[in-house]
Scaffold this motif. Structure first.
Motif, PDB file in Angstrom:
ATOM      1  N   PRO A  56       0.806  -1.228   0.000  1.00  0.00           N
ATOM      2  CA  PRO A  56       0.000   0.000   0.000  1.00  0.00           C
ATOM      3  C   PRO A  56       0.833   1.270   0.000  1.00  0.00           C
ATOM      4  O   PRO A  56       0.451   2.268  -0.613  1.00  0.00           O
ATOM      5  CB  PRO A  56      -0.824  -0.129   1.292  1.00  0.00           C
ATOM      6  N   SER A  57       1.977   1.251   0.682  1.00  0.00           N
ATOM      7  CA  SER A  57       2.771   2.469   0.816  1.00  0.00           C
ATOM      8  C   SER A  57       3.387   2.910  -0.503  1.00  0.00           C
ATOM      9  O   SER A  57       3.696   4.098  -0.689  1.00  0.00           O
ATOM     10  CB  SER A  57       3.876   2.268   1.861  1.00  0.00           C
ATOM     11  N   LYS A  58       3.576   1.978  -1.454  1.00  0.00           N
ATOM     12  CA  LYS A  58       4.170   2.311  -2.740  1.00  0.00           C
ATOM     13  C   LYS A  58       3.128   2.514  -3.835  1.00  0.00           C
ATOM     14  O   LYS A  58       3.467   2.916  -4.950  1.00  0.00           O
ATOM     15  CB  LYS A  58       5.151   1.213  -3.161  1.00  0.00           C
ATOM     16  N   SER A  59       1.867   2.223  -3.521  1.00  0.00           N
ATOM     17  CA  SER A  59       0.798   2.340  -4.511  1.00  0.00           C
ATOM     18  C   SER A  59       0.199   3.742  -4.483  1.00  0.00           C
ATOM     19  O   SER A  59       0.164   4.400  -3.445  1.00  0.00           O
ATOM     20  CB  SER A  59      -0.287   1.296  -4.233  1.00  0.00           C
ATOM     21  N   LYS A  60      -0.259   4.191  -5.645  1.00  0.00           N
ATOM     22  CA  LYS A  60      -0.872   5.517  -5.757  1.00  0.00           C
ATOM     23  C   LYS A  60      -2.237   5.387  -6.408  1.00  0.00           C
ATOM     24  O   LYS A  60      -2.368   4.878  -7.520  1.00  0.00           O
ATOM     25  CB  LYS A  60       0.001   6.457  -6.584  1.00  0.00           C
ATOM     26  N   LEU A  61      -3.246   5.840  -5.693  1.00  0.00           N
ATOM     27  CA  LEU A  61      -4.620   5.688  -6.146  1.00  0.00           C
ATOM     28  C   LEU A  61      -5.240   7.044  -6.460  1.00  0.00           C
ATOM     29  O   LEU A  61      -5.058   8.013  -5.728  1.00  0.00           O
ATOM     30  CB  LEU A  61      -5.451   4.980  -5.074  1.00  0.00           C
ATOM     31  N   THR A  62      -5.991   7.081  -7.545  1.00  0.00           N
ATOM     32  CA  THR A  62      -6.695   8.299  -7.953  1.00  0.00           C
ATOM     33  C   THR A  62      -8.161   7.947  -8.167  1.00  0.00           C
ATOM     34  O   THR A  62      -8.466   6.891  -8.711  1.00  0.00           O
ATOM     35  CB  THR A  62      -6.109   8.868  -9.253  1.00  0.00           C
ATOM     36  N   ASP A  63      -9.051   8.816  -7.744  1.00  0.00           N
ATOM     37  CA  ASP A  63     -10.474   8.535  -7.929  1.00  0.00           C
ATOM     38  C   ASP A  63     -11.204   9.800  -8.346  1.00  0.00           C
ATOM     39  O   ASP A  63     -10.852  10.906  -7.921  1.00  0.00           O
ATOM     40  CB  ASP A  63     -11.087   7.978  -6.641  1.00  0.00           C
ATOM     41  N   SER A  77      -5.071  11.581  -3.206  1.00  0.00           N
ATOM     42  CA  SER A  77      -4.322  11.435  -1.957  1.00  0.00           C
ATOM     43  C   SER A  77      -4.833  10.307  -1.081  1.00  0.00           C
ATOM     44  O   SER A  77      -4.435  10.194   0.073  1.00  0.00           O
ATOM     45  CB  SER A  77      -4.384  12.748  -1.156  1.00  0.00           C
ATOM     46  N   GLU A  78      -5.734   9.454  -1.610  1.00  0.00           N
ATOM     47  CA  GLU A  78      -6.297   8.420  -0.758  1.00  0.00           C
ATOM     48  C   GLU A  78      -5.220   7.450  -0.282  1.00  0.00           C
ATOM     49  O   GLU A  78      -4.265   7.158  -0.983  1.00  0.00           O
ATOM     50  CB  GLU A  78      -7.417   7.645  -1.455  1.00  0.00           C
ATOM     51  N   ALA A  79      -5.387   6.973   0.943  1.00  0.00           N
ATOM     52  CA  ALA A  79      -4.422   6.060   1.540  1.00  0.00           C
ATOM     53  C   ALA A  79      -5.041   4.670   1.663  1.00  0.00           C
ATOM     54  O   ALA A  79      -6.104   4.502   2.246  1.00  0.00           O
ATOM     55  CB  ALA A  79      -4.004   6.567   2.916  1.00  0.00           C
ATOM     56  N   LEU A  80      -4.372   3.683   1.084  1.00  0.00           N
ATOM     57  CA  LEU A  80      -4.814   2.304   1.202  1.00  0.00           C
ATOM     58  C   LEU A  80      -4.235   1.740   2.490  1.00  0.00           C
ATOM     59  O   LEU A  80      -3.010   1.730   2.675  1.00  0.00           O
ATOM     60  CB  LEU A  80      -4.328   1.496  -0.002  1.00  0.00           C
ATOM     61  N   THR A  81      -5.090   1.303   3.394  1.00  0.00           N
ATOM     62  CA  THR A  81      -4.616   0.880   4.714  1.00  0.00           C
ATOM     63  C   THR A  81      -4.596  -0.621   4.886  1.00  0.00           C
ATOM     64  O   THR A  81      -4.314  -1.120   5.961  1.00  0.00           O
ATOM     65  CB  THR A  81      -5.495   1.500   5.820  1.00  0.00           C
ATOM     66  N   PHE A  83      -6.598  10.189 -14.691  1.00  0.00           N
ATOM     67  CA  PHE A  83      -5.369   9.712 -14.085  1.00  0.00           C
ATOM     68  C   PHE A  83      -5.466   8.214 -13.798  1.00  0.00           C
ATOM     69  O   PHE A  83      -6.518   7.715 -13.412  1.00  0.00           O
ATOM     70  CB  PHE A  83      -5.094  10.462 -12.772  1.00  0.00           C
ATOM     71  N   PRO A  84      -4.353   7.483 -13.946  1.00  0.00           N
ATOM     72  CA  PRO A  84      -4.384   6.045 -13.676  1.00  0.00           C
ATOM     73  C   PRO A  84      -4.164   5.744 -12.192  1.00  0.00           C
ATOM     74  O   PRO A  84      -3.701   6.600 -11.426  1.00  0.00           O
ATOM     75  CB  PRO A  84      -3.195   5.523 -14.500  1.00  0.00           C
ATOM     76  N   ASN A  85      -4.505   4.516 -11.795  1.00  0.00           N
ATOM     77  CA  ASN A  85      -4.122   3.997 -10.493  1.00  0.00           C
ATOM     78  C   ASN A  85      -2.836   3.197 -10.670  1.00  0.00           C
ATOM     79  O   ASN A  85      -2.674   2.468 -11.659  1.00  0.00           O
ATOM     80  CB  ASN A  85      -5.212   3.087  -9.912  1.00  0.00           C
ATOM     81  N   ILE A  86      -1.923   3.329  -9.716  1.00  0.00           N
ATOM     82  CA  ILE A  86      -0.660   2.606  -9.750  1.00  0.00           C
ATOM     83  C   ILE A  86      -0.646   1.648  -8.562  1.00  0.00           C
ATOM     84  O   ILE A  86      -0.652   2.079  -7.396  1.00  0.00           O
ATOM     85  CB  ILE A  86       0.553   3.551  -9.662  1.00  0.00           C
TER      86      ILE A  86
END
Length: 260
Positions: free
Chosen positions: A34-41, A153-157, A251-254
């Motif tokens: 999760p810490s290396k992933s980047k999510l956009t919505d 800026s969402e955080a995946l926990t 924007f893509p999700n990584i």
């Protein structure tokens, strides 16, 4: 609002089908970091009157019209959606599938109305959960909950493990144990169904192998493209990066995975 970023599928192509699946470097168990992933919505909300809204959770024009009275109402893909007003600045959103809750989200507006916080929880068929904390900024005009909202800026926990297995010698199986879904695909460019007890008919993926370390997939629903992915292995074969581009999104999700 899906199971938002967790629709992840793979592919390959005839040009490299001679690569033996048993030696395919993509095969293995991959855990999301999760810490290396980047999510956009991105989502759009339109006010249709007192406590009545059109929710376009994917931002692509496929909206659901809901009266915010807390009752279960027909939603997309055979689900139901309920929205409860919990104050002038708060909504509770719940999606169910066959009577089982699969999504819970608590929305809260900032005092100036330009920031929306979404405490989002997804519930998998096996009872496990994943949580996302979205912080949306208003894009363009609007008031209250109505408007276009963008979050980067969402955080995946929480993390999940994706299992990649060889399939019939010239293909790949993608298995997500937490969501109970499997997609078996051959490297022939054809559409193959996503299987699972809670997956509506019509979801498919196709596959193209760009080279030994790069795959591309195309996801569809009832023949209509919903998104594409690039799945790239790191040079040491210990990392896997998925770049997920959904239709209607800027924007893509990584998603970054590590080999287990």
């Amino acid at each position: 609002m899906f199971k938002r970023i967790l629709q992840v599928l793979l592919v390959g192509c005839l040009a490299t089908a001679t690569l033996r699946a048993a030696n395919d470097p993509f095969v293995g168990d991959w855990k999301l970091n999760p810490s290396k992933s980047k999510l956009t919505d991105q989502m759009k909300v339109e006010s249709l009157g007192p406590n009545k809204y059109a929710f376009d959770f994917e931002g692509n024009g496929n909206a659901e019209t809901i009266v915010a009275d807390g009752t279960d109402q027909p939603g997309l893909f055979g689900t139901t959606l309920s929205v409860t007003v919990e104050g002038t600045d708060a909504l509770k959103v719940v999606r169910k599938e066959k009577g089982r809750t699969i999504i819970m989200a608590n929305w809260r507006l900032s005092k100036d109305g330009n920031t929306l916080r979404d405490d989002f929880t997804g519930i998998n068929p096996n009872g496990s959960t994943y949580n996302l904390n979205y912080v949306y900024k208003r894009s363009g005009a609007g008031s209250g909950f109505a408007g276009t909202w963008l979050s980067t800026s969402e955080a995946l926990t929480s993390a999940f493990v994706l299992q990649l297995r060889s399939y019939e010698g010239d293909g790949l199986s993608i298995i997500n144990p937490s969501s109970g879904t499997t997609t078996n695909m051959k490297f022939d460019g054809k559409d193959y169904p996503t299987l699972g007890a809670n997956v509506p008919p019509g979801f498919t993926s196709s596959v193209h192998r760009v080279n030994e370390h790069l795959l591309e997939t195309t996801d569809k629903f009832n023949g209509k493209i919903r998104g594409t992915q690039q799945i790239k292995l790191s040079s040491d074969l210990k990392g896997l990066t998925m770049t997920v581009q959904r239709v209607g999104r800027s924007f893509p999700n990584i998603l970054v995975f590590e080999r287990q």
